[in-house]
Structure formats: C-alpha cells, structure tokens
Design a protein around this motif. Sequence first.
Motif, PDB file in Angstrom:
ATOM      1  N   GLY A  93       0.816  -1.214   0.000  1.00 28.43           N
ATOM      2  CA  GLY A  93       0.000   0.000   0.000  1.00 28.43           C
ATOM      3  C   GLY A  93       0.846   1.259   0.000  1.00 28.43           C
ATOM      4  N   ARG A 133      -0.907  -6.481  -5.150  1.00 31.10           N
ATOM      5  CA  ARG A 133      -0.241  -7.576  -5.835  1.00 31.10           C
ATOM      6  C   ARG A 133       1.219  -7.626  -5.432  1.00 31.10           C
ATOM      7  NH1 ARG A 133      -3.003 -11.692  -8.089  1.00 31.10           N
ATOM      8  NH2 ARG A 133      -4.685 -10.965  -9.424  1.00 31.10           N
ATOM      9  N   LEU A 218      -5.217   5.948  -5.229  1.00 38.33           N
ATOM     10  CA  LEU A 218      -4.061   5.080  -4.999  1.00 38.33           C
ATOM     11  C   LEU A 218      -4.288   3.707  -5.622  1.00 38.33           C
ATOM     12  CD1 LEU A 218      -1.433   4.047  -3.616  1.00 38.33           C
ATOM     13  CD2 LEU A 218      -2.861   3.437  -1.662  1.00 38.33           C
ATOM     14  N   ILE A 219      -5.446   3.127  -5.363  1.00 38.65           N
ATOM     15  CA  ILE A 219      -5.692   1.752  -5.827  1.00 38.65           C
ATOM     16  C   ILE A 219      -5.750   1.703  -7.354  1.00 38.65           C
ATOM     17  CG2 ILE A 219      -7.274  -0.204  -5.731  1.00 38.65           C
ATOM     18  CD1 ILE A 219      -8.076   0.754  -2.911  1.00 38.65           C
ATOM     19  N   LEU A 220      -6.324   2.729  -7.960  1.00 36.75           N
ATOM     20  CA  LEU A 220      -6.361   2.746  -9.426  1.00 36.75           C
ATOM     21  C   LEU A 220      -4.955   2.922  -9.999  1.00 36.75           C
ATOM     22  CD1 LEU A 220      -9.658   4.725 -10.064  1.00 36.75           C
ATOM     23  CD2 LEU A 220      -9.279   2.243 -10.042  1.00 36.75           C
ATOM     24  N   LEU A 222      -2.319   1.821  -8.476  1.00 34.97           N
ATOM     25  CA  LEU A 222      -1.754   0.474  -8.303  1.00 34.97           C
ATOM     26  C   LEU A 222      -2.225  -0.442  -9.437  1.00 34.97           C
ATOM     27  CD1 LEU A 222      -2.190  -0.208  -4.452  1.00 34.97           C
ATOM     28  CD2 LEU A 222      -0.069   0.299  -5.670  1.00 34.97           C
ATOM     29  N   ALA A 223      -3.532  -0.371  -9.747  1.00 42.72           N
ATOM     30  CA  ALA A 223      -4.088  -1.251 -10.784  1.00 42.72           C
ATOM     31  C   ALA A 223      -3.383  -1.010 -12.121  1.00 42.72           C
ATOM     32  CB  ALA A 223      -5.594  -1.034 -10.915  1.00 42.72           C
TER      33      ALA A 223
ATOM     34  N   GLY B 107      -8.582  -1.182   1.768  1.00 42.36           N
ATOM     35  CA  GLY B 107      -7.146  -1.355   1.908  1.00 42.36           C
ATOM     36  C   GLY B 107      -6.470  -1.083   0.605  1.00 42.36           C
ATOM     37  N   PRO B 108      -5.236  -1.501   0.421  1.00 39.74           N
ATOM     38  CA  PRO B 108      -4.404  -2.276   1.349  1.00 39.74           C
ATOM     39  C   PRO B 108      -3.843  -1.396   2.477  1.00 39.74           C
ATOM     40  CG  PRO B 108      -3.153  -1.715  -0.615  1.00 39.74           C
ATOM     41  CD  PRO B 108      -4.552  -1.186  -0.823  1.00 39.74           C
ATOM     42  N   GLY B 109      -3.070  -2.028   3.365  1.00 45.90           N
ATOM     43  CA  GLY B 109      -2.481  -1.288   4.476  1.00 45.90           C
ATOM     44  C   GLY B 109      -3.565  -0.776   5.408  1.00 45.90           C
ATOM     45  N   LEU B 110      -3.344   0.425   5.947  1.00 41.86           N
ATOM     46  CA  LEU B 110      -4.341   0.969   6.869  1.00 41.86           C
ATOM     47  C   LEU B 110      -5.604   1.392   6.155  1.00 41.86           C
ATOM     48  CD1 LEU B 110      -2.615   3.065   9.652  1.00 41.86           C
ATOM     49  CD2 LEU B 110      -4.073   1.070   9.879  1.00 41.86           C
ATOM     50  N   LEU B 305     -10.620  -5.177  -7.181  1.00 39.51           N
ATOM     51  CA  LEU B 305     -10.088  -5.085  -8.548  1.00 39.51           C
ATOM     52  C   LEU B 305     -10.289  -6.384  -9.336  1.00 39.51           C
ATOM     53  CD1 LEU B 305      -6.650  -3.293  -7.888  1.00 39.51           C
ATOM     54  CD2 LEU B 305      -8.730  -2.268  -8.822  1.00 39.51           C
ATOM     55  N   TYR B 325     -16.121  -2.036 -11.171  1.00 43.35           N
ATOM     56  CA  TYR B 325     -15.720  -1.975  -9.756  1.00 43.35           C
ATOM     57  C   TYR B 325     -15.489  -0.549  -9.297  1.00 43.35           C
ATOM     58  CZ  TYR B 325     -10.852  -1.689 -11.485  1.00 43.35           C
ATOM     59  OH  TYR B 325      -9.696  -1.324 -12.125  1.00 43.35           O
ATOM     60  N   VAL B 327     -13.512   1.157  -5.637  1.00 41.49           N
ATOM     61  CA  VAL B 327     -12.674   0.735  -4.519  1.00 41.49           C
ATOM     62  C   VAL B 327     -12.368   1.917  -3.596  1.00 41.49           C
ATOM     63  CG1 VAL B 327     -11.532  -1.242  -5.622  1.00 41.49           C
ATOM     64  CG2 VAL B 327     -10.634   1.086  -5.985  1.00 41.49           C
ATOM     65  N   GLY B 328     -11.673   1.663  -2.515  1.00 42.80           N
ATOM     66  CA  GLY B 328     -11.183   2.723  -1.635  1.00 42.80           C
ATOM     67  C   GLY B 328     -12.232   3.228  -0.665  1.00 42.80           C
TER      68      GLY B 328
END
Lengths: 353, 353, 353, 353
Positions: A93, A133, A218-220, A222-223, B107-110, B305, B325, B327-328
């Motif tokens: 993360g 991942r 952040l997650i996008l 990451l994706a 997530g991930p993390g906190l 994801l 999807y 997320v977050g």
Amino acid sequence: MKKLVKGNEAVVIGALVAGCDAYFGYPITPASEIAHACAEYFLKLGKIFIQAECETASINMVFGASAAGLRVMTASSGPGISLKQEGVSFIAGCELPIVIADIVRAGPGLGNIGPEQGDYNQVVKGGGHGNYRCIVLAPNSVAEMYELTIQAFELADKYRIPVYVLADATLGQMMEPIDIVEIPTGTVGKEWKLDATSATNDNLHTSIFLDYDDLEDLILRLAAKYRSIEDNEAMAEVYLAEDAELVLTGYGITSRLLRTVVDRMRTEGHKVGMVRPKTLWPFPKQAYFEHVNPNAGFLVVELSLGQFAEDVRLALPLRKVDLLYRVGGNVPTEEEIFARTMECLVGRMQNAE
Amino acid sequence: MKKLVKGNEAVVIGALVAGCDAYFGYPITPASEIAHACAEYFLKLGKIFIQAECETASINMVFGASAAGLRVMTASSGPGISLKQEGVSFIAGCELPIVIADIVRAGPGLGNIGPEQGDYNQVVKGGGHGNYRCIVLAPNSVAEMYELTIQAFELADKYRIPVYVLADATLGQMMEPIDIVEIPTGTVGKEWKLDATSATNDNLHTSIFLDYDDLEDLILRLAAKYRSIEDNEAMAEVYLAEDAELVLTGYGITSRLLRTVVDRMRTEGHKVGMVRPKTLWPFPKQAYFEHVNPNAGFLVVELSLGQFAEDVRLALPLRKVDLLYRVGGNVPTEEEIFARTMECLVGRMQNAE
Amino acid sequence: MKKLVKGNEAVVIGALVAGCDAYFGYPITPASEIAHACAEYFLKLGKIFIQAECETASINMVFGASAAGLRVMTASSGPGISLKQEGVSFIAGCELPIVIADIVRAGPGLGNIGPEQGDYNQVVKGGGHGNYRCIVLAPNSVAEMYELTIQAFELADKYRIPVYVLADATLGQMMEPIDIVEIPTGTVGKEWKLDATSATNDNLHTSIFLDYDDLEDLILRLAAKYRSIEDNEAMAEVYLAEDAELVLTGYGITSRLLRTVVDRMRTEGHKVGMVRPKTLWPFPKQAYFEHVNPNAGFLVVELSLGQFAEDVRLALPLRKVDLLYRVGGNVPTEEEIFARTMECLVGRMQNAE
Amino acid sequence: MKKLVKGNEAVVIGALVAGCDAYFGYPITPASEIAHACAEYFLKLGKIFIQAECETASINMVFGASAAGLRVMTASSGPGISLKQEGVSFIAGCELPIVIADIVRAGPGLGNIGPEQGDYNQVVKGGGHGNYRCIVLAPNSVAEMYELTIQAFELADKYRIPVYVLADATLGQMMEPIDIVEIPTGTVGKEWKLDATSATNDNLHTSIFLDYDDLEDLILRLAAKYRSIEDNEAMAEVYLAEDAELVLTGYGITSRLLRTVVDRMRTEGHKVGMVRPKTLWPFPKQAYFEHVNPNAGFLVVELSLGQFAEDVRLALPLRKVDLLYRVGGNVPTEEEIFARTMECLVGRMQNAE
C-alpha cells in the motif's frame, strides 16, 4: 568467480550482488540457511543483519528500512510468511520495494519441512488484506535462485513493489555452481526515501487515506501499475511445445521432473512439451499460446491441491486441463508423471476418434 | 423477540443463539462493535470474553478454546485478519471449528474504514500457508448477518473447519430488526475435545506430521472434505435470471444495489437478472446455470479489482463476463450500475447483429 | 583530545574508550541522549547498536552479548531500570560483566524527568530477586560521567558483575570538557566467553542450580566476591572533614551543592566538611572515619526519602545523623542547605552545653 | 468450616474471604498452585481469572482492575516479581491497593524452587524505581498464609498501597487446617474508582506529574502515609524475651525453627527468647524493645546474605547482632541453630567476665 553453493545460499549471494543493504528475519526451517548466510556475509560486509524477535517484527523492520531507502530483504517459510501478511499489505500500500524469499514447507499449520507448493494462493493471490499484488518469481535451479533474486531486487525497485522468490526445501538444499559477479558497495540512491535527513522530510510513505477518493486514486494507480507489470514482466520457459499433443506445465521443483519426462516421451516418439512459468504473478498467459500447438491438451503437475491449476485454467478457458498433484512433502515420481502423461495422451486419442 | 440492531450486533446475537461459548479478539474499526457487544453480552451470560493483547494472541486463544471443545469466535478487519492468517492455517490443519467475522475495511495497508471487498482473495483463496480452505458466508442484510452467523457455527462444527462471515462497514452499521430466538445454555458436546480431563487425554489436535505420507493423508482427507462441502453447501440467490439477457452478479452490500437496478431495468422492459452468491467458498457455480438463461451475458459488480470476477470467470469459462468496480471505500451508485448495465445490453445487441 | 560534551554523551565516549563493543537499549528521557550518541558513534566504528523492542529485550540482549565475551552496556531511567531487574538478577547469577547507566528521573511511576535519587534502593540494595549485588558508581561531574564509565567496564570485567553508573538529568544535560584518550580497536579477550566457536563450547553460563548445595556454593562464592569488593573498591571524596563539627554527606548532583555550602561555611568560620561517596555499593564506610573528626555530627542531603541516609546510619550507628531531602525533581537550594547546616551546628552547641 | 489445605491454597481462600474480585498472573513454581486454585475457585464464583501472556501484562492488568475499583491480586516468585517491579512502582505512585503473593524461590537468576528469603530487599526496600513503599507481611504457618492474606486486602484498601504476602515453597506446600469463614458476594464499594461510568469520570489515577512541586506534594503525602503505617501497623510476635540473654530473630519459615530452638534452650535452662516480625515493612522496631531484656544480645537467622539483619541492625544500633544464614534452598538445621545459639551465649559470658 564460480562457487558451489546451496540454493538458500545462492539467494543470499544474489541479494548481495543486487546491492542488498539489510536483512531482517526470524529463522524457520527450511529457510534458516538464508538467515545463517546473511548473518555471516552481511556483517562482514558492514551491512545490516538483525534476527528480529518475531516474524511480525522482522517484516516491519523491512518496512522501515525500505522506506529509508535501503535495499532490503527477509526470508521465511509458511507460518512465518503468514505472520508477515499484514506487513506485506502495508508495504504494498505504501509502494515500497522489498524482497521476500519463501522457502515453502508442507502445510497447512506446522506440517513438515518437505517440499510443497501450498503457499501459491498466499503469495500469488494475496495473503494479506486489500487490493494489492506482489511479483512472484519461481526459480527451478540454484542458478535461478541466484539470478532471480538479483532480478527480484531490480523489479522491486523498478515498480516499488514487494517481490517474492518462491522455492522449496529441495531447491534450497540442492548444490550447484553459480557464477558470482562483483558485489557492489554503497547504497542505491532513491529520491523518494525518508531517512531522517531534512532533504527527505517531505517523502511521506503511508497507506492510510481517510478520503475515499484519495484511496481509490491510490488503488487505481496500483491497478495501472499491475497491468503494466502483467504486460511487461511475465516470464516463462516453453520447451518443445510447438507440435505437442500434450503440454505438461508446472513451476519450480516439479518443472525439473516435467522436463525429464518430456525428454523421455520424445525419445519414445510422443509429442509432449512443457510450459514453465518463471513468474507466477504476473501469470505468463501468453506463453501458453505462443510456440504452443493450439490444439494441445494440458497436464498440470503441482505440489498443491490445484492452486496453480486454477491460474492455468483461467489462462486457457477453452482447453482441457488435467491435474496431477502430490502433497505433504511428497513429490510425484518420474514414473507417476510418465504414467499420467500416457493416460492423457491415450484419452486424447480416444476422444479424437 | 424482535429487536432493532446494527449488523455488527446481529453477528453477536447470532453467535449467542448458536451457543457460542467464548469470544477472543482485539478491537479494530469497523469491527469494534462486535467486541463491544460481546464484552457486554458474553460476560452477563457467564460466557468468556477476553480482549487479547494482540491479533495473533486472539486467534491462538480461539485455537485453544476450540480444541477444548468450546464454540468460539473472533472478529476483526483487514489488518487484523492478516495477522490471524498463521493461526487460521494451524486451525484448519487441526480441523477445528471456529467462526471469524471479517468486517472488511478499504485497503491495502491501513486504508480507511469505508466499505470494500478487497479481502476476497485473502479469505476465499487462503491468506495463510498450505493447502486448506475456509467456508466464507456473505450476508447482504442485518437479518443475514444474524442468520448466517448461526449457520456459520453449524457449518464450522459439521465440517470442523474455520468459517468466515464476510461483511463490511455498511452492513455492520446498518440497522434492521431481527427475530431473536432463545439463547441456549450449556456447551455443545464434542467427543473430540481435549479439555484437560483424563477422558479426553487421547484427543490430540496437531498440524505437525513429520512423515510425508501422514501429512499427505491429512491433506487428501481435507481435500475430500472440501469436495463434499463444494457439493453440498454452496448457496446463492438467483433473481429473475431465467429469461435474462444480462445477469448482474455481486455479493454482500453490492448485491443490494444490483437488485434495485434489476427491478428498475425490468420496469423499463429490459431482461436483466441477478445471481448473488451467499457462499463465496464453496463458490456456487451451479447457481450460474440453473434457472439462468444459458445465453445470458454477465456483469460482475464488486468493490475490489476483479478478485470476485476471477471466480465468476472460472465458473463460466465460455461466457462473456464484464466487470464494474469501485474501490477505496467508494461504492458504485445505482446510476453507474444502471448505465453500465445498459452499455452491456447494447453491446450484446450489436454483437448479435 | 578535549571535547565539550553533555554528561550523557560523556558516558558513551567513556564506554568507547573502555572498549565497549555493543549497546542495546530502549530510549527513555532523560537517558535518551545515550542511545542517540551510541546510534551515531557505535555504528560508525563498526560496533553493535540495537534499539531493542522493549526494555526486557534490551537487557536480555546485553545478557547474551556479555556471555559471548563482548563488553556491553545499556542505559535507561527509572521505569526502564525496573523492567530490567529480572535480567540483572540473571546476569549477576551468571557472573557476567555488564554496565548499566541509570539516568534517574523523579518517581515513582512515570513521575517526571527532573533530577532525583529515588532509585537508590533499587540499584544499591537490589531491585531484582535473590542474593546478589551490583557495583554502583556515582559521578558528580561530566568528567566523572566519563571516567567512572571507563572504570565501570574495568570493574565489571575484573569481578564479572553488573556495574551501574548512577546519575540524573542535571548531570546528563550539563556540559563540561572532557579529555578523550584513544579509542581501542578489537575486543578484549575473555577466556570464559561462549561465542559459538567449538573452543568455547564448555563455557556454560547459567543461574539454574537444581541442587541446593550447588546453588549455595554459588551464592557463598558470590558473597566472598562481594566482601572482596567491599574491602577493595569503595571510593569516596573527603573534604575538610578532619576538624569538622558537622560533616555534610551526599552523592552525585547534591554533592556539588554541599561543597559550595562547605566553602561558604568555612569562609564564615564554621567547621564544616563533606564526605561524598563515589561508590554507593560498596558503601565507603571507612571514609566516614578516616580524616574525619570522630566527634562530628552528620547531615545527609539527598533527593530521596532517606534511602541514602539509611546506609549512612548503618555506617555510623553511634552518631547523630540528620537528614535534609527534596524530591519530585526539586533540588534543595544552597540557602536551604546552608540554613539547615546552621541549624545542626546550633543544635550541637546547645546539646554540648 | 475447617479445611486441610496447602499454604498456597490458603492464600487463595484468604483472598476470596477478603472479597477479592479478580486474579491476573503468570504461573511460576513454587507459586503455581495459587494460579491453579484461583483458576478453579474464581471462575466457579463468577470472579475474574486470567492467565496473562507474561508477568508484565499481569501486573498491568492488576493495575487497571485496581483503578476500576476491584479487589485484585497476583502471585509469582523471584523472576516474576522482578518483572513486575515497574508496575508496582506505578501502582504505588497512583496510590492503588493491590495484593501480591511472593512465594520466594532460591536465586539469583533461575536458581531453584527451594525455600529462601533472598527477595527481602526487593520487596521490603523497593525493587522498583522512585520513592515508594509496600507493606510486607510474613506469615509463618498455613493459618497465617490465610489470615495475613485477608489482612493484606484490608491494609491495601485502608492505605491504598501495594501489599506483599511473602512466603516460600515450604510454607506454600505445607498442609494445615484453616477455618474458612463465609465468602462475601459483591464488590467492595470504592468512591475513588474509575470504572467507565460517567459518575467516576473525574477519578483520575496517575503517576505522571510534570510540575516538580506537584510530584513533591505527592511524595510528601506518600511519606506522611508511610510514617502513619510505621506508627500503626507494625506487627511482631515476641516470645520469652523479657529475661532472655540472647534473642533469636527471624521471620517466616525460619521462625518456626527458632521457636523450637528457644523451647529446647529453655528446657536446658538457657535464657533464650525470640522476636519474629510479622510485618517486614513497616519493620517492628518497637518489638525489639518492649518485653525484651534491654541487655540481650541478638542472633539473626535468615535464608539470605544478611538482608534482614541489616534492618535488625538499623533497629538496634547499640546492640551486638550476630548472623547465621543458609542460602540456595538450604535451611539451617535445628542443630546448626542450637550450636550457634550456644556459641553466642558462651561468647556473651566470656565478654562479661
């Protein structure tokens, strides 16, 4: 310099050649020689080695050292890898680079130290929480234990991502010569590091984003990074598959057996080939199509209950995919694999009639 | 007795109705109300409640209490669930029944405490090491938080297996009335328990099997048990799918949105249905075929994801499976889902032309 | 080389000059600068510095490193010193040399970081369990922080015993120049070490003796060693006491005030002197008799509730011993001490009439 | 109700009769039966019993429970008592009542589980940091293990202070009948408690006082309280001392031997008596003067290297005080004590000539 070493030691030498600055870990068979070798080599070279008080401490030391800009690794086996999953999720993360060697033991629970591949889902699909991942490299020789560890550090830094080197007791204990190149001195510069100097004060590493949109961003991101890794970093060895009626597929220690069986099958006139992933994530889907007979059937051989087969089936939704496994520390014999391969070939012929 | 409760409290009441004897946990939002309610109810009823010193302690207390024959549960969220993975693998390897509520945070993390489904792979594919499985139940209402928790204890005991109740902050905070039946007294008798009485002295629970064949025997016995669970315990809700051109599929909180969209689509004359898994493992593959139009396309909607979509694709290798999807902590709006559903329907028509 | 340093830093430089190989500790004000300076100096010199996960870990790391033949130290303050007491007892029971700096804070409990001497009983009489002793050195200047730390390592090795350097925040923060001699390289050889080489395999260090006679033998050997230390290592500064009507006595930071008061008293024609213990154990009983007027009265000044006065009274059973104390971080002013000294002198005269 | 019990069990029954609500501890021989008996009795009576994860956790659980207004105890032996010293100092600083049973083992370090009195300084003079005191009760029979435990709870509450019950393995294992009175139900009301109800919100318990004067106020208040305890709570048994030429003095298990020797001496016509402290702090100085021949000599008998003798000497600065000790789990035989007593008597006669 050529040196005859165990696979576990090869991981450590690979780490040194890759410029690894620090090792934090807690010993567990069959990964313990990694800690032993690090204790010896790292301290001699003025690098950091700490045997932490527990697995959770060690992954958090790795976390901190990575944030501070060091090339850093840990190693463990099943139970220890499980305990590290919270840390791995946090590190992923925060987009920090680390290398983890998982010398898989047979499980679940304490199990035994025999070879197995039962940690596949844990390291490939994500043992920790949240969307993240890890790159997973699967050597099948001492040379690859060495080379893929070097590559693990490069990939970790390139993508700022945790990278696993996934092996087992057999690979860890096996001795083969490796060709050691020079060990660099000094630390790789990382402009994003946060190392208690005022120059790096603003380099925040965090995985907490209270605003939903910030976390989604952040997650996008990451994706997108993960897609880029899937597009560029998948690796596999394809062997005599272009004309194969049946393609054996397996990774790590089992792939050595598969190759022996392929050779024997070919000697006996059977068109059998092999696809061996060297990266488990990203899964090398393309390798199952390029230079592979489009009409081939597949036989997965693994040391787990079909965990790897699931990814093969996802890659090959339209093909027949058979599965042979042994577990608990047992490895299928060449005879078992040979017999099952013949069975699959015969089945294909019968279906074709 | 009818009572208006939050989803998190419904889990605790369900546990009591199921005869749960003990709760061990470490608080973490958005699962904390479970610990709070247990602290209040369990102690009043002479049951055991301990706030452990950490997550790893709590899962190991659960481990011991289960071995001693108690019905026992814990609850946590992402980071805590990660820390418990070693324990879960040990418990699965010992074939002991426990119930874990995972009130997933982003997530991930906190991350943050918003709703997400990013723990899917962790709980469904196995966050811990080795070959094992956990049953995963996915309620989508407060009533189901209650009912599926009761069922979780029954399944845990029936198969001697860890069972997750997987929900999120929205379900945990939502208030709905539940119908509370009588709370039993006394502990369910378990002839395999090991409780420091001489009668149970021989009831060994272990996951260490130094002999490879012994461990393989265990794992094959586990595999047979897992197949039996796959054959008998998969659950899903299928809604208006028999004639559907497009089937929406999702679980938990998202399935509530999907149903709204299906109803609206139907009102507007579009043949749209829904398949909602109530068990994530075993994955209800059959539900995607029975009472479902064999030519339907699929749109997966999830808060991760594509983790869930992978299982849908494995179940439906020959079908078109689209994915939407967020997320977050973000959840797709009804409008977003509606729009994407229309897009899929239009795409199908164009392809059909 | 002259260098202007804080008392806390002087301890660290003293340790280096004494050939200290390793520091393990957990930071706590007002001792934290010791950890900071060690982190900086030790690593630069290729020595070992680890900030342990807690106080109990740090004392046990010190324990192990000492057994392995290293010169090793830790530092802390009140609460941390308390947590170390189990370890100190074990180390004393194994007859291993270590050095501990206790930069005393005001207590009990958390208290505050002001100067106090409330740890006297803990370090002098034995905070841990069982019959054992630690040497306690009490510097009263930055120079002595430096010199007595060097001496602490010598005494620790000479007698294989834990040695405390007892100071407080004022001494720790005070800056004075010290004269740094060369820092040695290499480790002091210890033939009794147990360092994982086969040559040292038989060098067992243990404090467990199941046979009562064996343990009694150890304790009697300890007792003899302690008597030898009492006979040979007691140190004190005696100042203008030979003709004194009244002798002020105190250690550490208070002794600086006492000397000022003595000088002022002498200027005003009053026969006042001082005895200042530099070792608190062994307690320098002889110093209260040699070069001291046999008819003198005594005034103890301390920063604790008479803990030190008890040892003075034990040494002087037949004399009048008055007591002045301040606590909680407060230090008696020169005026307070002066006034009380006058009071004692007047009291003596009246009694004499 | 009469019941034949071990000394360790008598402590637990005493605690129950005193209305103890909760026990937190970590087992260690020779104190383990206390934990075992608590586990059995406390849970049956709906009271709280937790085996904590370690000694430091257990003392902090005791700390919290006491602050919440419960009557609470823990028990341990040497190493465990050492680990609790930080907690004890904090509890004393917060002026909270707790009871600790220390079933002393032979030390230092691991030692063995034989009887000893080597923890004297630790519990009497203060093993923790800062200026504080604990009341220390020293039973010498199973009946006193029971009665003094009851009294310990009363004193703890009366003065809001930690109270030790100090015994050893022999007293802990010895069986004698005790007379059990009714066990009260309900919790003793404490208006200063802080128990998460709004009514108690302002009842702050703290040991941190950043202002030096505030901390000094606390410590002076403590000092006044300690003087009051010294004035009112000292207890001793004086036996045939009024006309004694020689007074034997010892506490706990050794005092049983002393009494036997006194009786035998008297039978043989020698004027020998005994003073036995029942409180070690406050030390019963007066008992050494009232009903004691002012010209008597003293012989201290203890199971430590003169720790107790130091307090006797402080109480009797002008008398001859001899010392006989055994350590390591060994106890002086009646013959040894008899012989030494004769020696002292002869010495006195010779001196008198």
